[in-house]
Enzyme design. Structure first.
Site, short mmCIF file in Angstrom:
data_model
loop_
_atom_site.label_atom_id
_atom_site.label_comp_id
_atom_site.label_asym_id
_atom_site.label_seq_id
_atom_site.Cartn_x
_atom_site.Cartn_y
_atom_site.Cartn_z
N GLY A 226 0.78 -1.23 0.00
CA GLY A 226 0.00 0.00 0.00
C GLY A 226 0.81 1.28 0.00
O GLY A 226 0.24 2.37 -0.11
N GLU A 268 4.51 -6.33 2.42
CA GLU A 268 4.51 -6.88 1.06
C GLU A 268 4.20 -5.79 0.04
O GLU A 268 3.14 -5.79 -0.58
CB GLU A 268 3.54 -8.06 0.96
CG GLU A 268 2.20 -7.82 1.61
CD GLU A 268 1.34 -9.06 1.63
OE1 GLU A 268 1.82 -10.12 2.03
OE2 GLU A 268 0.17 -8.94 1.23
N CYS A 337 -11.14 0.41 -29.56
CA CYS A 337 -12.52 0.77 -29.92
C CYS A 337 -13.43 0.76 -28.69
O CYS A 337 -14.34 -0.07 -28.58
CB CYS A 337 -13.05 -0.19 -30.97
SG CYS A 337 -12.13 -0.03 -32.48
#
Ligand SMILES: Cc1ncc(COP(=O)(O)O)c(C=O)c1O
Length: 409
Positions: A226, A268, A337
């Site tokens: 984070g 992590e 597209c």
């Protein structure tokens, strides 16, 4: 513009566009800075690289050589981590709605298994009974840069709600599992230093309740990733030294106050380690002056999906015109597209022309790994700059690669 001393124009000419380029020295520097920030005499801190951020094997190799373990979320990631040389006992497998096959792969590999729910335990036991498990606990709160990357709290799809955590660990104890970890991952892209110690404090109080109820000594407490990096419009970067200082303070105090034994602190991170070490080079393919000014480029959400997926905004530079006055107001669009294939709206740009190179900075994390061959526009190449030399680390996907999966009937 240069990246690690090599001209972006030369790279574009040599390898074509769109092209991801990484500065490997910067990745190593990020890995070391974070470890150094958390260096402590009395707390053991363990690092797992969240390989979902960028799983090129050469990049995994950097983290393995810097002493990082691997945070894996699928059997594919697990296999790649092992094949790249990560040690099984330094891999954490964090699934989400894990299938029996997922759990089988993690169990067979002998890695640490972090369960996403109480119900996951039943499925794991069908496969085998490890000595140690972890639960991903949703502490009831979360924070991410966007709602879409906020992974804790009552709107998130992840983890065991804290209110059920005692029941979850009890169930594991009842079947004879004896060793435990605890994990949370509540959001990504956070630039507020205070957030991390605050979340850890809340989480450790919850672990204290579990300890009181069940007497568990957690072997490790994983506070997730984070850690954010500044993207377009952000005013500051994250002071990781301050995050580390404040987090370690909370960790020591709570371990003592709540009598939590001698757990390791685990992190992590993904984005923080690789995000600012990568750029995406694209070329302007057409400029339209209609209802709006539209700058079309040869990268799209098939190449870098963060803008279409979360509304994320990257800094976008025009090569050779970095210092020029911004005289154009334009939307920057890809060739896909879909009307959502827009990287930026009303972006100020220097006078931009067909053939110019547009450079997206901070593209090292959640960039190439999310690329897709939609519209049969194939996945880009990746180049590493190592010791002043450019090296191809992923070749461009081809038509032949893609159609080789089709079977005619
Ligand atoms: C379980 C887990 N750990 C770690 C991370 C890495 O997050 P970040 O890149 O924000 O550090 C993620 C990202 O989604 C995750 O889901």
């Amino acid at each position: 513009m240069n990246i690690a001393g090599i001209s972006v124009r030369e790279l574009a000419e040599k390898y074509d566009t769109p092209l991801y380029v990484y500065d490997f020295a910067k990745i190593r520097q990020n890995a070391r800075r974070l470890k150094q920030a958390f260096l402590s005499d009395d707390v053991e801190v363990d690092f797992y690289y969240a390989m979902k951020a960028n799983c090129n094997p050469e990049i995994l190799g950097i983290f393995i050589s810097e002493g990082y373990g691997m945070d894996c979320v699928s059997p594919g990631e697990l296999r790649l981590a092992l094949e790249t040389g990560a040690a099984a006992d330094h891999i954490l497998y964090t699934g989400n709605y894990e299938s029996p096959a997922d759990l089988q792969a993690a169990f067979n590999a002998g890695v640490k298994i972090n369960l996403d729910d109480i119900s996951s335990l039943g499925r794991l036991l069908e496969v085998g009974k490890p000595e140690l498990i972890t639960y991903r606990i949703n502490p009831g709160k979360g924070r991410g840069k966007y709602e879409q990357i906020t992974t804790g709290g009552d709107k998130a799809k992840f983890g065991v709600p804290y209110e059920k955590a005692i029941q979850a660990y009890k169930k594991a104890m009842d079947v004879g599992i004896t060793r435990f970890g605890a994990h949370m991952m509540t959001g990504s892209g956070v630039l507020d230093e205070e957030h991390f110690p605050r979340m850890l404090e809340l989480f450790m109080d919850q672990l204290g309740e579990i300890k009181k109820a069940l007497g568990i000594n957690f072997e490790f407490i994983d506070m997730g990733g984070g850690l954010g990096i500044p993207y377009y419009g952000d005013k500051k970067s994250l002071d990781v030294e301050r995050v580390a200082r404040e987090t370690l303070k909370v960790f020591r105090r709570k371990v003592r106050e709540l009598n939590l034994g001698n757990p390791t602190l685990a992190l992590e991170p993904g984005r923080y380690l690789v995000g600012d070490a990568g750029i995406l080079i694209s070329r302007v393919t057409g400029i339209k002056n209609g209802y709006r000014t539209l700058v079309g480029i040869d990268a799209g959400f098939n190449t870098l999906i963060r803008s279409a997926l979360y509304g994320a905004q990257h800094t976008i530079l025009v090569d050779g015109k970095e210092e020029s006055e911004p005289t154009m107001l334009a939307d920057i669009c890809g060739q896909i597209c879909e009307n959502t294939d827009i990287f930026a709206k009303d972006r100020k740009l220097p006078e931009t022309e067909e053939g110019d190179l547009l450079i997206f900075t901070q593209a090292g994390a959640y960039g190439s790994v999310m690329a897709m061959p939609y519209n049969l526009r194939f996945r880009p190449a990746e180049v590493a700059i190592v010791d002043g030399e450019d090296k191809l680390i992923t070749r461009r996907e081809t038509y032949e690669d893609y159609i080789s999966r089709f079977q005619r009937i």
